[in-house]
Scaffold this motif. Structure first.
Motif, PDB file in Angstrom:
ATOM      1  N   ASN A 194      13.918  10.497 -20.472  1.00 38.67           N
ATOM      2  CA  ASN A 194      14.352  11.366 -19.388  1.00 38.67           C
ATOM      3  C   ASN A 194      13.497  12.441 -19.412  1.00 38.67           C
ATOM      4  OD1 ASN A 194      16.377   9.427 -18.696  1.00 38.67           O
ATOM      5  ND2 ASN A 194      18.059  10.826 -18.961  1.00 38.67           N
ATOM      6  N   ALA A 195      13.084  13.313 -20.624  1.00 40.02           N
ATOM      7  CA  ALA A 195      12.451  14.202 -20.692  1.00 40.02           C
ATOM      8  C   ALA A 195      10.948  13.926 -20.197  1.00 40.02           C
ATOM      9  CB  ALA A 195      12.150  14.711 -22.104  1.00 40.02           C
ATOM     10  N   THR A 196      10.409  12.780 -20.462  1.00 36.84           N
ATOM     11  CA  THR A 196       8.908  12.452 -20.045  1.00 36.84           C
ATOM     12  C   THR A 196       9.077  12.265 -18.504  1.00 36.84           C
ATOM     13  OG1 THR A 196       8.593  11.385 -21.884  1.00 36.84           O
ATOM     14  CG2 THR A 196       7.106  11.018 -20.499  1.00 36.84           C
ATOM     15  N   ARG A 197      10.203  11.622 -17.944  1.00 35.39           N
ATOM     16  CA  ARG A 197      10.108  11.406 -16.504  1.00 35.39           C
ATOM     17  C   ARG A 197       9.852  12.842 -15.756  1.00 35.39           C
ATOM     18  NH1 ARG A 197      14.478   8.906 -16.260  1.00 35.39           N
ATOM     19  NH2 ARG A 197      14.218   6.960 -15.786  1.00 35.39           N
ATOM     20  N   LEU A 198      10.781  13.548 -16.190  1.00 30.03           N
ATOM     21  CA  LEU A 198      10.663  15.039 -15.576  1.00 30.03           C
ATOM     22  C   LEU A 198       9.413  15.743 -15.496  1.00 30.03           C
ATOM     23  CD1 LEU A 198      14.190  16.709 -16.684  1.00 30.03           C
ATOM     24  CD2 LEU A 198      13.306  16.344 -14.399  1.00 30.03           C
ATOM     25  N   LEU A 199       8.715  15.500 -16.854  1.00 31.04           N
ATOM     26  CA  LEU A 199       7.535  16.094 -17.122  1.00 31.04           C
ATOM     27  C   LEU A 199       6.407  15.456 -16.140  1.00 31.04           C
ATOM     28  CD1 LEU A 199       5.851  17.801 -19.388  1.00 31.04           C
ATOM     29  CD2 LEU A 199       5.291  15.682 -20.399  1.00 31.04           C
ATOM     30  N   ILE A 200       6.495  14.097 -15.767  1.00 31.25           N
ATOM     31  CA  ILE A 200       5.730  13.436 -15.061  1.00 31.25           C
ATOM     32  C   ILE A 200       6.085  13.887 -13.408  1.00 31.25           C
ATOM     33  CG2 ILE A 200       4.856  11.043 -13.997  1.00 31.25           C
ATOM     34  CD1 ILE A 200       5.988  10.113 -16.538  1.00 31.25           C
ATOM     35  N   GLN A 201       7.485  14.102 -12.967  1.00 30.05           N
ATOM     36  CA  GLN A 201       7.883  14.613 -11.539  1.00 30.05           C
ATOM     37  C   GLN A 201       7.063  15.934 -11.485  1.00 30.05           C
ATOM     38  OE1 GLN A 201      11.907  13.817 -12.455  1.00 30.05           O
ATOM     39  NE2 GLN A 201      11.913  12.308 -10.615  1.00 30.05           N
ATOM     40  N   ASN A 217       0.988  -1.278  -0.014  1.00 26.30           N
ATOM     41  CA  ASN A 217       0.148   0.066   0.053  1.00 26.30           C
ATOM     42  C   ASN A 217       0.757   1.181  -0.094  1.00 26.30           C
ATOM     43  OD1 ASN A 217      -2.458  -1.346   0.055  1.00 26.30           O
ATOM     44  ND2 ASN A 217      -2.542  -1.106   2.366  1.00 26.30           N
ATOM     45  N   LEU A 218       1.933   1.251  -0.793  1.00 24.20           N
ATOM     46  CA  LEU A 218       2.988   2.367  -0.527  1.00 24.20           C
ATOM     47  C   LEU A 218       2.183   3.514  -1.359  1.00 24.20           C
ATOM     48  CD1 LEU A 218       6.320   0.484  -1.347  1.00 24.20           C
ATOM     49  CD2 LEU A 218       5.593   1.323   0.781  1.00 24.20           C
ATOM     50  N   PHE A 219       1.450   3.531  -2.312  1.00 27.16           N
ATOM     51  CA  PHE A 219       0.887   4.542  -2.821  1.00 27.16           C
ATOM     52  C   PHE A 219      -0.115   5.331  -1.835  1.00 27.16           C
ATOM     53  CE2 PHE A 219      -2.671   1.677  -2.362  1.00 27.16           C
ATOM     54  CZ  PHE A 219      -3.835   2.323  -2.383  1.00 27.16           C
ATOM     55  N   ALA A 220      -0.526   4.692  -0.668  1.00 30.77           N
ATOM     56  CA  ALA A 220      -1.222   5.329  -0.036  1.00 30.77           C
ATOM     57  C   ALA A 220      -0.713   6.298   1.137  1.00 30.77           C
ATOM     58  CB  ALA A 220      -2.285   4.239   0.992  1.00 30.77           C
ATOM     59  N   ASP A 221       0.387   6.082   1.515  1.00 34.14           N
ATOM     60  CA  ASP A 221       0.889   7.121   2.489  1.00 34.14           C
ATOM     61  C   ASP A 221       2.199   7.803   2.137  1.00 34.14           C
ATOM     62  OD1 ASP A 221       2.440   4.430   2.713  1.00 34.14           O
ATOM     63  OD2 ASP A 221       3.009   4.795   4.454  1.00 34.14           O
ATOM     64  N   LEU A 222       2.200   7.712   0.853  1.00 35.58           N
ATOM     65  CA  LEU A 222       3.595   8.622   0.108  1.00 35.58           C
ATOM     66  C   LEU A 222       2.602   9.917  -0.582  1.00 35.58           C
ATOM     67  CD1 LEU A 222       6.190   5.927  -0.940  1.00 35.58           C
ATOM     68  CD2 LEU A 222       6.350   7.272   1.183  1.00 35.58           C
ATOM     69  N   SER A 223       3.659  11.048  -0.764  1.00 30.94           N
ATOM     70  CA  SER A 223       3.308  11.958  -1.722  1.00 30.94           C
ATOM     71  C   SER A 223       3.309  11.474  -3.061  1.00 30.94           C
ATOM     72  CB  SER A 223       4.182  13.337  -1.480  1.00 30.94           C
ATOM     73  OG  SER A 223       5.445  12.801  -1.956  1.00 30.94           O
ATOM     74  N   ASN A 224       2.902  12.084  -4.156  1.00 33.36           N
ATOM     75  CA  ASN A 224       2.924  11.798  -5.584  1.00 33.36           C
ATOM     76  C   ASN A 224       4.572  11.865  -5.812  1.00 33.36           C
ATOM     77  OD1 ASN A 224       0.130  11.077  -6.448  1.00 33.36           O
ATOM     78  ND2 ASN A 224      -0.145  13.371  -5.613  1.00 33.36           N
ATOM     79  N   VAL A 225       5.388  12.877  -5.450  1.00 31.68           N
ATOM     80  CA  VAL A 225       6.605  12.907  -5.771  1.00 31.68           C
ATOM     81  C   VAL A 225       7.304  11.662  -5.219  1.00 31.68           C
ATOM     82  CG1 VAL A 225       8.679  14.183  -5.259  1.00 31.68           C
ATOM     83  CG2 VAL A 225       6.779  15.622  -6.011  1.00 31.68           C
ATOM     84  N   ASP A 226       7.098  11.529  -3.739  1.00 36.51           N
ATOM     85  CA  ASP A 226       7.670  10.412  -3.432  1.00 36.51           C
ATOM     86  C   ASP A 226       7.079   8.991  -3.960  1.00 36.51           C
ATOM     87  OD1 ASP A 226       9.304  11.807  -1.758  1.00 36.51           O
ATOM     88  OD2 ASP A 226       8.075  11.395   0.284  1.00 36.51           O
ATOM     89  N   TYR A 227       6.139   8.828  -4.371  1.00 36.95           N
ATOM     90  CA  TYR A 227       5.746   7.735  -4.802  1.00 36.95           C
ATOM     91  C   TYR A 227       6.233   7.217  -6.317  1.00 36.95           C
ATOM     92  CZ  TYR A 227       2.714   3.504  -6.045  1.00 36.95           C
ATOM     93  OH  TYR A 227       2.379   2.164  -6.445  1.00 36.95           O
ATOM     94  N   ALA A 228       6.391   8.500  -6.773  1.00 41.41           N
ATOM     95  CA  ALA A 228       6.664   8.389  -8.469  1.00 41.41           C
ATOM     96  C   ALA A 228       7.810   7.378  -8.783  1.00 41.41           C
ATOM     97  CB  ALA A 228       7.020   9.807  -9.050  1.00 41.41           C
ATOM     98  N   PRO A 229       8.964   7.374  -8.158  1.00 46.17           N
ATOM     99  CA  PRO A 229      10.018   6.561  -8.311  1.00 46.17           C
ATOM    100  C   PRO A 229       9.571   5.153  -8.022  1.00 46.17           C
ATOM    101  CG  PRO A 229      10.611   8.040  -6.659  1.00 46.17           C
ATOM    102  CD  PRO A 229       9.511   8.532  -7.084  1.00 46.17           C
ATOM    103  N   ILE A 230       8.789   5.060  -6.996  1.00 48.18           N
ATOM    104  CA  ILE A 230       8.237   3.608  -6.854  1.00 48.18           C
ATOM    105  C   ILE A 230       7.428   2.870  -7.890  1.00 48.18           C
ATOM    106  CG2 ILE A 230       7.055   2.093  -5.030  1.00 48.18           C
ATOM    107  CD1 ILE A 230       7.915   4.046  -2.749  1.00 48.18           C
ATOM    108  N   ALA A 231       6.629   3.850  -8.397  1.00 50.82           N
ATOM    109  CA  ALA A 231       5.812   3.291  -9.450  1.00 50.82           C
ATOM    110  C   ALA A 231       6.541   2.872 -10.625  1.00 50.82           C
ATOM    111  CB  ALA A 231       4.661   4.629  -9.735  1.00 50.82           C
ATOM    112  N   GLU A 232       7.725   3.972 -10.874  1.00 51.43           N
ATOM    113  CA  GLU A 232       8.575   3.535 -12.151  1.00 51.43           C
ATOM    114  C   GLU A 232       9.085   2.155 -11.915  1.00 51.43           C
ATOM    115  OE1 GLU A 232      11.465   6.388 -13.228  1.00 51.43           O
ATOM    116  OE2 GLU A 232      12.645   4.929 -14.422  1.00 51.43           O
TER     117      GLU A 232
END
Ligand SMILES: Cc1cc2nc3c(=O)[nH]c(=O)nc-3n(C[C@H](O)[C@H](O)[C@H](O)COP(=O)(O)OP(=O)(O)OC[C@H]3O[C@@H](n4cnc5c(N)ncnc54)[C@H](O)[C@@H]3O)c2cc1C
Length: 402
Positions: free
Chosen positions: A308-315, A67-82
């Protein structure tokens, strides 16, 4: 602007990567081969969850990767989702897969204490699964105001009649509830006509008519289904946030889910590029490594730039969502919804090409990866709808009307 994850998120990302490499990858490879063999042999699809996958879930949970998505911010969860995008199974193993994550977020944000007790608690526990039923076969569902299934109040009950399809997750043996979008008040403002209703899958009148394949892949064990509702009655208390609130809920639901999808697409693209580089360097044609033939090195460079460009866009979109919520990041979220699957599809296509015939076979995960990226260009709103929104917001700054 700071997109760097917190120390905890960085540590969790490392642990997720290690778990995928060490524990999930061997099981996934084996399952992939088994299901390809079963498909070739024409065996019926098994919708049960293999015991080794349930065991992976237990071990992930023991290590706090749950359930990591549930207790992290979007910025923090983004690399986990990747990181989870490197594997088809990983989101499920960590209880972070669509559509359950989005449904859990809806219940967390809009559910009553009773709705949360009954559905959110077991979803967070992984003991049940859920589906999100919006799209309908009879109408163009890119425009959600078209939805025709009726969800009509009758005393203290709500009665559902109509048909949905592409309901992801409905084939899962543990699927117990659907969030169904239905028309409640046709006379109201177009964004206040529809409601979201919690419908237990065993409600009389609810029937899974068939399972759909996605370009030949059945997406077992989750599956996408066509579901009919014939006079299906549930308590009116099952309406989420009250009648007519479907659009308000949908807007709150989709921002984080799109960051998850987009970052998983980046993970998938990274995996494809990794496979392309390995194969292109290891195999020789016309006296040279395949990587050194034609324009392949330039294609590697272009893939790296695009990823790399798209990752930055998502972040950036994740950072805006954290800072101001979904309404502050409308354009950014639609930008990543278009950019990420298109980049992934292009990179995977290059990887397939460099693998030759092998790239199209089930010996490699590329054909199913390409299909997954292609599907995301339609699922959760086709590219054109998101481009339309981006353009509308852009042009509104120049005084243009809708
Ligand atoms: C793998 C997968 C999983 C899915 N999971 C779910 C799920 O769990 N729950 C659910 O409810 N739905 C789900 N969907 C359905 C998905 O959300 C819909 O397919 C999508 O919203 C498009 O609706 P439609 O299929 O009715 O296409 P239509 O609305 O008929 O649109 C067809 C095409 O028309 C064009 N078009 C539409 N609008 C515009 C526009 N404004 N400008 C230009 N062109 C346009 C686009 O090319 C579009 O692809 C899933 C789909 C897939 C492929």
């Amino acid at each position: 602007m700071d997109f760097s994850p917190s120390a905890r998120a960085a540590e969790l990302t490392g642990a997720v990567r290690d778990f995928i490499d060490g524990e999930i990858a061997p099981v996934e490879h084996d399952l992939h081969q088994r299901s390809a063999r079963a498909r070739r042999a024409g065996e019926p699809v098994s919708w049960r969850v293999p015991e080794e996958v349930r065991e992976l879930q237990r071990r992930a949970r023991d290590r706090g990767l749950w359930n990591l998505f549930a207790d992290l911010s979007n910025v923090d969860y983004a690399p986990i989702a990747e990181a989870t995008g490197w594997s088809f199974l990983a989101p499920y193993v960590f209880n972070c897969n669509a559509p359950d994550t989005g449904n859990m977020e809806v219940l967390e944000k809009y559910g009553t204490p009773e709705q949360r007790d009954r559905w959110l608690t077991p979803l967070l526990d992984g003991t049940i699964r859920s589906g999100f039923a919006m799209t309908e076969p009879a109408v163009a569902s890119s425009d959600a105001t078209n939805m025709q299934l009726t969800a009509v109040l009758d005393g203290d009950e709500v009665v559902l009649d109509g048909r949905k399809w592409w309901t992801t997750g409905v084939g899962h043996p543990d699927c117990r509830v659907l969030i169904v979008m239905g028309l409640t008040d046709p006379g109201a403002h177009r964004h206040a006509r529809h409601s979201m209703v919690l419908v237990p899958i065993d409600t009389p009148g609810v029937k899974v008519e068939r399972m759909l394949d996605t370009m030949g892949f059945l997406d077992e064990p989750f599956g996408h289904g066509e579901v009919s509702f014939t006079g299906a009655r549930v308590p009116a208390a099952n309406i989420i946030a009250g009648p007519g609130q479907a659009f308000a809920i949908a807007q709150g639901r989709l921002g984080p889910g799109r960051v998850h999808h987009a970052m998983r697409m980046i993970g998938l693209a990274e995996r494809a590029l990794h496979l392309a580089c390995e194969r292109g360097l290891a195999r020789t044609a016309f006296g040279k490594p395949i990587m050194n033939l034609g324009g392949n090195r330039e294609r590697v460079a272009d893939a790296r730039i695009a990823i790399n460009a798209t990752r930055l866009l998502i972040q950036h979109a994740a950072w805006k969502l954290d800072a101001g919520g979904p309404m502050a990041a409308l354009s950014e979220v639609s930008q990543i919804k278009v950019a990420a699957p298109n980049v992934a599809q292009q990179v995977i296509d290059f990887a397939m090409q460099i693998h030759g015939g092998a790239g199209l076979s089930s010996d490699f995960p590329l054909a199913s990866a390409w299909t997954a990226a292609r599907a995301v260009r339609i699922a959760d709103g086709p590219d054109e709808v998101h481009r339309g929104l981006i353009a509308r917001l852009e042009l509104a700054d120049h005084g243009a009307a809708r």
